[in-house]
Design a protein around this motif. Sequence first.
Motif, PDB file in Angstrom:
ATOM      1  N   MET A   1       0.862  -1.164   0.000  1.00 51.59           N
ATOM      2  CA  MET A   1       0.000   0.000   0.000  1.00 51.59           C
ATOM      3  C   MET A   1       0.906   1.223   0.000  1.00 51.59           C
ATOM      4  SD  MET A   1      -2.827  -1.142   2.861  1.00 51.59           S
ATOM      5  CE  MET A   1      -4.126  -0.025   2.306  1.00 51.59           C
ATOM      6  N   GLY A   2       0.453   2.279  -0.628  1.00 56.33           N
ATOM      7  CA  GLY A   2       1.309   3.440  -0.686  1.00 56.33           C
ATOM      8  C   GLY A   2       0.562   4.734  -0.902  1.00 56.33           C
ATOM      9  N   TRP A   3       1.271   5.809  -0.650  1.00 53.40           N
ATOM     10  CA  TRP A   3       0.768   7.143  -0.911  1.00 53.40           C
ATOM     11  C   TRP A   3       1.573   7.776  -2.038  1.00 53.40           C
ATOM     12  CZ3 TRP A   3      -3.624   8.970   1.082  1.00 53.40           C
ATOM     13  CH2 TRP A   3      -4.105   8.409   2.267  1.00 53.40           C
ATOM     14  N   TYR A   4       0.865   8.312  -2.992  1.00 51.96           N
ATOM     15  CA  TYR A   4       1.453   9.059  -4.084  1.00 51.96           C
ATOM     16  C   TYR A   4       0.889  10.468  -4.056  1.00 51.96           C
ATOM     17  CZ  TYR A   4       3.054   4.650  -6.146  1.00 51.96           C
ATOM     18  OH  TYR A   4       3.675   3.440  -6.376  1.00 51.96           O
ATOM     19  N   ARG A   5       1.582  11.370  -4.689  1.00 53.15           N
ATOM     20  CA  ARG A   5       1.057  12.726  -4.775  1.00 53.15           C
ATOM     21  C   ARG A   5       1.349  13.306  -6.143  1.00 53.15           C
ATOM     22  NH1 ARG A   5       5.159  15.790  -0.524  1.00 53.15           N
ATOM     23  NH2 ARG A   5       7.031  15.807  -1.869  1.00 53.15           N
ATOM     24  N   GLN A   6       0.504  14.228  -6.535  1.00 57.69           N
ATOM     25  CA  GLN A   6       0.682  14.917  -7.800  1.00 57.69           C
ATOM     26  C   GLN A   6       0.433  16.398  -7.588  1.00 57.69           C
ATOM     27  OE1 GLN A   6      -1.546  13.323 -11.097  1.00 57.69           O
ATOM     28  NE2 GLN A   6      -0.262  14.387 -12.582  1.00 57.69           N
ATOM     29  N   ALA A   7       1.502  17.159  -7.716  1.00 59.31           N
ATOM     30  CA  ALA A   7       1.408  18.603  -7.601  1.00 59.31           C
ATOM     31  C   ALA A   7       1.102  19.199  -8.967  1.00 59.31           C
ATOM     32  CB  ALA A   7       2.708  19.175  -7.042  1.00 59.31           C
ATOM     33  N   ARG A   8       0.546  20.379  -8.962  1.00 63.65           N
ATOM     34  CA  ARG A   8       0.209  21.056 -10.207  1.00 63.65           C
ATOM     35  C   ARG A   8       1.449  21.210 -11.080  1.00 63.65           C
ATOM     36  NH1 ARG A   8      -3.979  24.187 -12.004  1.00 63.65           N
ATOM     37  NH2 ARG A   8      -4.976  24.064  -9.946  1.00 63.65           N
ATOM     38  N   GLY A   9       1.349  20.731 -12.310  1.00 66.90           N
ATOM     39  CA  GLY A   9       2.448  20.848 -13.248  1.00 66.90           C
ATOM     40  C   GLY A   9       3.499  19.764 -13.143  1.00 66.90           C
ATOM     41  N   PHE A  10       3.293  18.803 -12.260  1.00 69.38           N
ATOM     42  CA  PHE A  10       4.260  17.728 -12.056  1.00 69.38           C
ATOM     43  C   PHE A  10       3.609  16.369 -12.250  1.00 69.38           C
ATOM     44  CE2 PHE A  10       6.002  21.319  -9.832  1.00 69.38           C
ATOM     45  CZ  PHE A  10       7.374  21.208  -9.993  1.00 69.38           C
ATOM     46  N   GLN A  11       4.441  15.373 -12.480  1.00 72.03           N
ATOM     47  CA  GLN A  11       3.967  14.013 -12.582  1.00 72.03           C
ATOM     48  C   GLN A  11       3.702  13.436 -11.196  1.00 72.03           C
ATOM     49  OE1 GLN A  11       7.223  12.843 -15.831  1.00 72.03           O
ATOM     50  NE2 GLN A  11       5.668  11.256 -15.609  1.00 72.03           N
ATOM     51  N   ARG A  12       2.860  12.444 -11.156  1.00 64.86           N
ATOM     52  CA  ARG A  12       2.585  11.771  -9.897  1.00 64.86           C
ATOM     53  C   ARG A  12       3.838  11.050  -9.411  1.00 64.86           C
ATOM     54  NH1 ARG A  12      -2.712   8.371 -10.059  1.00 64.86           N
ATOM     55  NH2 ARG A  12      -1.493   7.250 -11.647  1.00 64.86           N
ATOM     56  N   GLU A  13       4.115  11.156  -8.134  1.00 64.04           N
ATOM     57  CA  GLU A  13       5.309  10.557  -7.572  1.00 64.04           C
ATOM     58  C   GLU A  13       4.990   9.789  -6.302  1.00 64.04           C
ATOM     59  OE1 GLU A  13       8.128  13.510  -6.332  1.00 64.04           O
ATOM     60  OE2 GLU A  13       6.694  14.547  -5.038  1.00 64.04           O
ATOM     61  N   LEU A  14       5.817   8.814  -6.023  1.00 65.75           N
ATOM     62  CA  LEU A  14       5.676   8.032  -4.800  1.00 65.75           C
ATOM     63  C   LEU A  14       6.121   8.858  -3.605  1.00 65.75           C
ATOM     64  CD1 LEU A  14       5.220   5.278  -3.322  1.00 65.75           C
ATOM     65  CD2 LEU A  14       7.649   4.838  -3.729  1.00 65.75           C
TER      66      LEU A  14
END
Length: 121
Positions: free
Chosen positions: A34-47
Amino acid sequence: QVRIVESGGGLVQAGGSLRLSCVASGSIFRINDMGWYRQARGFQRELVADISSRGSTNYADSVKGRFTISRDNAENTLFLQMNNLKPEDTAVYYCNVKATRPWDVREYTHWGQGTQVTVSS
């Protein structure tokens, strides 16, 4: 069907804390990582961080020492304790669940809809 629901996002000042939760439900036979990823505006989704069924953890360098990932296997829940938040942590945070079926060696990936985390300076 599988349902992944995140909660706990919101607006917080730099240096503050938030605790994200993720609940997996539905036709899940066995949850692996299980994991958390994030995606900031203008960036790719990252672990951001992930955790195995055994409790082994992995963190992005940018959050080491500030974030803690944990899970409750009995409740199919995932948590992310975020401390000392920084403006660069602002993003939509997604819960990811990897699961297997008894009849298939393939690993299936499920995503939540995301929860917004905004850190003000």
